[in-house]
Design a protein around this motif. Structure first.
Motif, short mmCIF file in Angstrom:
data_model
loop_
_atom_site.label_atom_id
_atom_site.label_comp_id
_atom_site.label_asym_id
_atom_site.label_seq_id
_atom_site.Cartn_x
_atom_site.Cartn_y
_atom_site.Cartn_z
N TYR A 1 0.82 -1.21 0.00
CA TYR A 1 0.00 0.00 0.00
C TYR A 1 0.85 1.25 0.00
CZ TYR A 1 0.96 -0.50 4.99
OH TYR A 1 1.59 -0.66 6.20
N SER A 2 0.24 2.31 -0.53
CA SER A 2 0.88 3.62 -0.53
C SER A 2 0.60 4.29 0.81
CB SER A 2 0.30 4.47 -1.65
OG SER A 2 -1.06 4.79 -1.37
N ASP A 3 1.19 5.45 1.00
CA ASP A 3 0.84 6.24 2.18
C ASP A 3 -0.62 6.66 2.06
OD1 ASP A 3 3.37 6.12 3.28
OD2 ASP A 3 4.02 7.98 2.33
N PHE A 4 -1.33 6.56 3.15
CA PHE A 4 -2.71 7.03 3.19
C PHE A 4 -2.71 8.47 3.70
CE2 PHE A 4 -3.52 2.73 2.51
CZ PHE A 4 -4.85 2.57 2.16
N LYS A 5 -3.70 9.23 3.24
CA LYS A 5 -3.79 10.62 3.69
C LYS A 5 -5.25 11.03 3.73
CE LYS A 5 -3.11 12.40 -0.97
NZ LYS A 5 -2.32 13.21 -1.85
N TYR A 6 -5.48 12.12 4.41
CA TYR A 6 -6.81 12.72 4.43
C TYR A 6 -6.95 13.65 3.24
CZ TYR A 6 -7.37 11.08 9.23
OH TYR A 6 -7.48 10.31 10.34
N LYS A 7 -8.15 13.69 2.68
CA LYS A 7 -8.42 14.54 1.52
C LYS A 7 -9.76 15.24 1.74
CE LYS A 7 -9.61 14.18 -3.32
NZ LYS A 7 -10.04 13.23 -4.33
N VAL B 1 -14.49 14.84 4.69
CA VAL B 1 -13.11 14.37 4.66
C VAL B 1 -13.11 12.88 4.31
CG1 VAL B 1 -11.01 14.02 6.01
CG2 VAL B 1 -12.37 16.07 6.36
N GLU B 2 -12.20 12.48 3.44
CA GLU B 2 -12.02 11.08 3.07
C GLU B 2 -10.59 10.66 3.38
OE1 GLU B 2 -14.77 10.15 -0.75
OE2 GLU B 2 -12.81 11.02 -1.14
N ILE B 3 -10.41 9.36 3.59
CA ILE B 3 -9.07 8.78 3.65
C ILE B 3 -8.83 8.16 2.28
CG2 ILE B 3 -7.64 7.00 4.68
CD1 ILE B 3 -9.22 7.32 7.22
N VAL B 4 -7.70 8.47 1.65
CA VAL B 4 -7.41 7.94 0.32
C VAL B 4 -6.03 7.29 0.31
CG1 VAL B 4 -8.90 9.58 -0.88
CG2 VAL B 4 -6.52 10.16 -0.49
N GLY B 5 -5.88 6.29 -0.57
CA GLY B 5 -4.61 5.60 -0.74
C GLY B 5 -4.75 4.55 -1.83
N LYS B 6 -3.68 3.80 -2.05
CA LYS B 6 -3.68 2.72 -3.04
C LYS B 6 -3.25 1.43 -2.36
CE LYS B 6 -2.58 5.66 -6.95
NZ LYS B 6 -1.73 5.88 -8.10
N SER C 1 -10.82 2.49 11.82
CA SER C 1 -10.77 1.58 10.67
C SER C 1 -11.86 1.96 9.68
CB SER C 1 -10.94 0.13 11.12
OG SER C 1 -12.22 -0.07 11.67
N PHE C 2 -11.71 1.46 8.46
CA PHE C 2 -12.77 1.59 7.47
C PHE C 2 -12.74 0.36 6.58
CE2 PHE C 2 -9.20 3.49 5.23
CZ PHE C 2 -9.37 3.10 3.91
N THR C 3 -13.84 0.13 5.88
CA THR C 3 -13.98 -1.03 5.01
C THR C 3 -14.20 -0.57 3.57
OG1 THR C 3 -15.00 -2.24 6.82
CG2 THR C 3 -15.29 -3.17 4.64
N TYR C 4 -13.56 -1.27 2.65
CA TYR C 4 -13.69 -0.96 1.23
C TYR C 4 -14.12 -2.23 0.50
CZ TYR C 4 -12.68 1.10 -3.30
OH TYR C 4 -12.80 1.60 -4.58
N GLY D 1 -12.28 6.05 1.87
CA GLY D 1 -13.34 5.83 2.84
C GLY D 1 -13.67 7.11 3.55
N PRO D 2 -14.94 7.28 3.91
CA PRO D 2 -15.32 8.51 4.63
C PRO D 2 -14.66 8.54 6.00
CG PRO D 2 -17.11 6.93 4.64
CD PRO D 2 -16.05 6.36 3.77
N SER D 3 -14.39 9.72 6.48
CA SER D 3 -13.73 9.86 7.78
C SER D 3 -14.37 10.96 8.59
CB SER D 3 -12.25 10.18 7.58
OG SER D 3 -11.66 10.47 8.81
N ASP D 4 -14.61 10.65 9.85
CA ASP D 4 -15.04 11.69 10.77
C ASP D 4 -13.97 11.92 11.84
OD1 ASP D 4 -15.29 9.37 12.23
OD2 ASP D 4 -17.40 9.64 12.72
#
Length: 111
Positions: free
Chosen positions: A26-32, A38-43, A71-74, A87-90
């Protein structure tokens, strides 16, 4: 001669087990920011040998001395391919997305 034979057997076992390859790369995850959301995004690349219907990503996020876990589920992560996931983030507000670092702790496939 015995040492060479032993070394050859060890190399074959090492190669047969996938050279220690991780189940998920996986790549680095970040907030977007997404508007005010706000979402958490990555590869992620799935190396498990099978498609994953639900992928759970456990992570921690931190800023300064504050560290929290979530955590989040995809859905639908195919085997052998790089997949953009989000994934959505709060966890944080849209104004805080650059203040926090995400560290992936564990990735599991939920069948």
């Amino acid at each position: 001669m015995k040492k060479i034979l032993f070394l050859a057997v060890c190399c074959c076992v090492f190669l047969a087990t996938g050279c220690g390859k991780e189940d998920y790369e996986y790549s680095d995850f970040k907030y977007k920011k997404d508007g005010e959301d706000v979402e958490i995004v990555g590869k992620i690349k799935n190396n498990t040998g099978k498609d994953c219907p639900y992928l759970k990503v456990d992570y921690e996020y931190s800023s300064g001395s504050l560290t929290e876990e979530n955590s989040f589920t995809y859905m639908d992560v195919p085997n052998g391919k790089v997949t953009n996931i989000s994934g959505p983030s709060d966890d944080v507000t849209a104004d805080e997305v650059n203040d926090y670092k995400i560290n992936v702790k564990k990735i599991t496939c939920i069948d």
